[in-house]
Write a protein that holds these residues in place. Structure first.
Motif, PDB file in Angstrom:
ATOM      1  N   GLN B  82      55.740  76.118 -65.967  1.00 38.77           N
ATOM      2  CA  GLN B  82      54.826  74.909 -66.569  1.00 38.77           C
ATOM      3  C   GLN B  82      53.887  74.939 -66.221  1.00 38.77           C
ATOM      4  O   GLN B  82      52.768  74.771 -66.830  1.00 38.77           O
ATOM      5  CB  GLN B  82      55.926  73.617 -66.727  1.00 38.77           C
ATOM      6  N   GLN B 149      51.781  67.811 -75.223  1.00 42.86           N
ATOM      7  CA  GLN B 149      53.274  67.457 -74.889  1.00 42.86           C
ATOM      8  C   GLN B 149      53.640  68.786 -75.567  1.00 42.86           C
ATOM      9  O   GLN B 149      54.797  68.681 -75.236  1.00 42.86           O
ATOM     10  CB  GLN B 149      53.033  66.794 -76.053  1.00 42.86           C
ATOM     11  N   ALA B 150      53.341  69.599 -76.475  1.00 44.61           N
ATOM     12  CA  ALA B 150      53.835  70.742 -77.137  1.00 44.61           C
ATOM     13  C   ALA B 150      54.460  71.888 -76.479  1.00 44.61           C
ATOM     14  O   ALA B 150      55.641  72.276 -76.624  1.00 44.61           O
ATOM     15  CB  ALA B 150      53.276  70.973 -78.114  1.00 44.61           C
ATOM     16  N   GLU B 151      53.260  72.040 -75.233  1.00 48.65           N
ATOM     17  CA  GLU B 151      53.617  73.424 -74.733  1.00 48.65           C
ATOM     18  C   GLU B 151      54.228  72.962 -73.615  1.00 48.65           C
ATOM     19  O   GLU B 151      54.939  73.758 -72.748  1.00 48.65           O
ATOM     20  CB  GLU B 151      52.557  74.265 -74.564  1.00 48.65           C
ATOM     21  N   PRO B 153      55.888  70.306 -71.132  1.00 51.94           N
ATOM     22  CA  PRO B 153      56.156  68.182 -71.835  1.00 51.94           C
ATOM     23  C   PRO B 153      56.541  67.974 -70.558  1.00 51.94           C
ATOM     24  O   PRO B 153      56.466  67.167 -70.173  1.00 51.94           O
ATOM     25  CB  PRO B 153      57.940  68.657 -72.146  1.00 51.94           C
TER      26      PRO B 153
END
Lengths: 245, 301
Positions: B82, B149-151, B153
């Motif tokens: 992430q 938020q989309a990629e 989280p």
């Protein structure tokens, strides 16, 4: 003693017809609702000698104050050297006072300054100084008999010495007019005669003299020394006493 | 105007006589000296406070406005992934000059004040921090949050706005308070000197009467008082400013961990301000005495 300026001649009486150095024209003065002086006219000619008499509280001191601009008449006109007092600002009156020497009964000295410094105060105030004036101061102190008391403080002087110092201060600028308010009020007979002689001598130098006094003995003793006019304040009016001495 | 000009003559040295005609002693002398000293002391501290608050506001306003933090809280197996995704996304975001993940040592240093130096960071579920430096107008915070938020989280964006604004506002208010304090101190000096001058003029009414009798102009009389009160205020203020400057010099140096309380002293050319305080105090005293003298002398014919 050599004063720096001097003008006029001796012996002028109550003056009519020519402009005087100090003129009160139909002057009235009121204070606290009461009128102290009313319809009073006086012209002091150059070189004249006047006595001003009247009972205590008659307004002699008030009249003198009108003569040097300390008070402004409530009616009529007071002129100092041709200028109406009402049209003069405080500085103009201050400058005119350098031409008028005033001797108060209570002398009014600055007690933290020596006698010599008090006598020289008019010079200090006028920003004048220098060796010649210092010499003049010494001669003046000698003339009034206070040379040895030059460094004393005013409270250390006797009544007579204070009056002589006040007279010296009044004449140091060689004023054209000398106004004296009860100058002999606090001194003995001998000292009053000495002060009178000094004032007569100044008159002979051309100075205009006005002495407010209730001491008739002083006026009588001046008879042999000077030609003077005696004025009397009575019922708020100025009258000639009719006693040229 | 003329009185001010005449009063200024007291400092040209052309008129020393005016100095001696007024008795030299009195309670007003000690009062003026003490009050001017105390006011100057307070003024120097108010100045220091105001300038330090200004520096702090500038520092917070400039430095924090250009930096944001991205916090990634993800399970242990996904944290690195992430983080990389977030860095890629940030690299493509307009308004972002640079973005870098803080090293383990840097994160350790951030936590050290709370947990001590021996914190086993690797064994703890500490989020990964990414420092974002902005450029130009900065990035669109709302848009970036939606994309994160989309990629990514587990990412939380902190653009410091929430806590920076009240701090900057507080620092600015503190600076304003310092300036107001200085104005109030100047007003208090003027009031104190006016009171003292009025008292001195009233106490010397007889001296003034004698001076008037022998032909003293208002300018001459005013000079005697103006010169005296101005010099007293200058002397007292110089002493007060000196003591205050000494006290500020003794304050601990701010050093690397610059904090507000340790950064109160003047910096660089700001040291000129404590030098100006006595001069300004003297100017206030000069004006106050000249006005008081004009009024009192106007009442005395």
């Amino acid at each position: 003693m050599q004063l720096r300026r001097g003008s006029g001649t001796t012996g002028h009486l109550f003056y009519r017809g020519r402009a005087g150095v100090i003129e009160l024209d139909n002057v009235a003065y009121s204070y606290g609702g009461g009128e102290l002086l009313s319809g009073l006219t006086l012209r002091l000619a150059p070189g004249s000698f006047h006595f001003l008499t009247g009972p205590s509280g008659s307004g002699k001191t008030t009249l003198l104050k009108l003569c040097y601009g300390a008070l402004v008449p409530t009616a009529g006109h007071a002129r100092l050297f041709g200028e109406d007092v009402r049209r003069m600002d405080r500085d103009a009156i201050a400058l005119s006072r350098r031409r008028i020497g005033v001797v108060h009964q209570d002398c009014q000295f600055l007690d933290h300054l020596s006698v010599a410094e008090n006598v020289a105060l008019p010079l200090t105030v006028a920003g004048e100084g220098g060796q010649e004036l210092e010499q003049n101061l010494i001669e003046l102190m000698t003339w009034v008999g206070l040379k040895s008391r030059a460094d004393a403080l005013p409270p250390e002087l006797s009544g007579g010495e204070r009056q002589r110092a006040a007279l010296a201060r009044a004449v140091i600028m060689s004023p054209e007019v000398i106004l004296a308010d009860e100058p002999t009020g606090n001194v003995d007979w001998e000292m009053s005669q000495r002060l009178l002689r000094l004032l007569v001598e100044l008159n002979r130098m051309g100075k205009t003299i006005l002495i407010a006094t209730h001491d008739l003995g002083l006026i009588r003793s001046a008879k042999s020394q000077v030609q003077a006019r005696v004025l009397r304040i009575s019922n708020r009016k100025l009258q000639s006493a009719g006693a040229d001495l | 105007m003329r009185l001010i000009r005449d009063s200024l003559g007291a400092f040209t040295g052309s008129d020393t006589g005016a100095d001696r005609v007024v008795p030299p002693t009195g309670f007003t002398a000690s009062l003026t000296l003490f009050a001017a000293g105390a006011m100057a002391f307070l003024a120097v501290f108010a100045l220091a406070l105001s300038l330090a608050a200004g520096r702090l506001a500038t520092s917070w306003g400039e430095e924090l406005a250009r930096a944001s933090t991205l916090r990634i809280s993800a399970p242990a197996g996904q944290q690195a992934q992430q983080t990389e995704a977030a860095l890629r996304l940030l690299a493509q975001t307009p308004g972002v000059a640079s973005a870098r993940a803080l090293s383990e040592d840097e994160q350790q240093a951030l936590l050290e004040p709370w947990f001590g130096p021996d914190l086993p960071l690797a064994d703890l579920p500490v989020p990964q921090l990414i420092e974002i430096i902005e450029e130009g107008e900065g990035f669109d915070g709302a848009g970036l949050r939606l994309r994160l938020q989309a990629e990514v989280p587990g990412a939380v964006l902190d653009d410091h706005t929430r806590w920076r604004r009240p701090l900057v506002a507080a620092a600015s208010k503190l600076r304003l308070l310092g300036a107001v304090s200085i104005l109030l101190i100047a007003g208090a000096v003027a009031a104190m000197v006016t009171l003292a001058a009025n008292a001195a003029l009233a106490a010397n009414a007889q001296v003034i009467a004698v001076l008037r009798l022998v032909g003293a102009t208002d300018g001459f009389i005013a000079r005697a008082f103006v010169r005296r009160f101005t010099l007293r205020a200058l002397g007292g203020a110089a002493a007060g400013a000196l003591v205050a400057s000494g006290a500020l010099l003794l304050m601990p140096s701010a050093g690397e961990t610059a904090g507000f309380l340790t950064g109160l002293s003047f910096v660089g050319w700001h040291w000129i301000f404590p030098l100006l305080v006595p001069l300004l105090t003297a100017a206030v005293a000069f004006a106050a005495t000249a006005i008081a003298a004009r009024r009192v002398l106007g009442d005395l014919r």
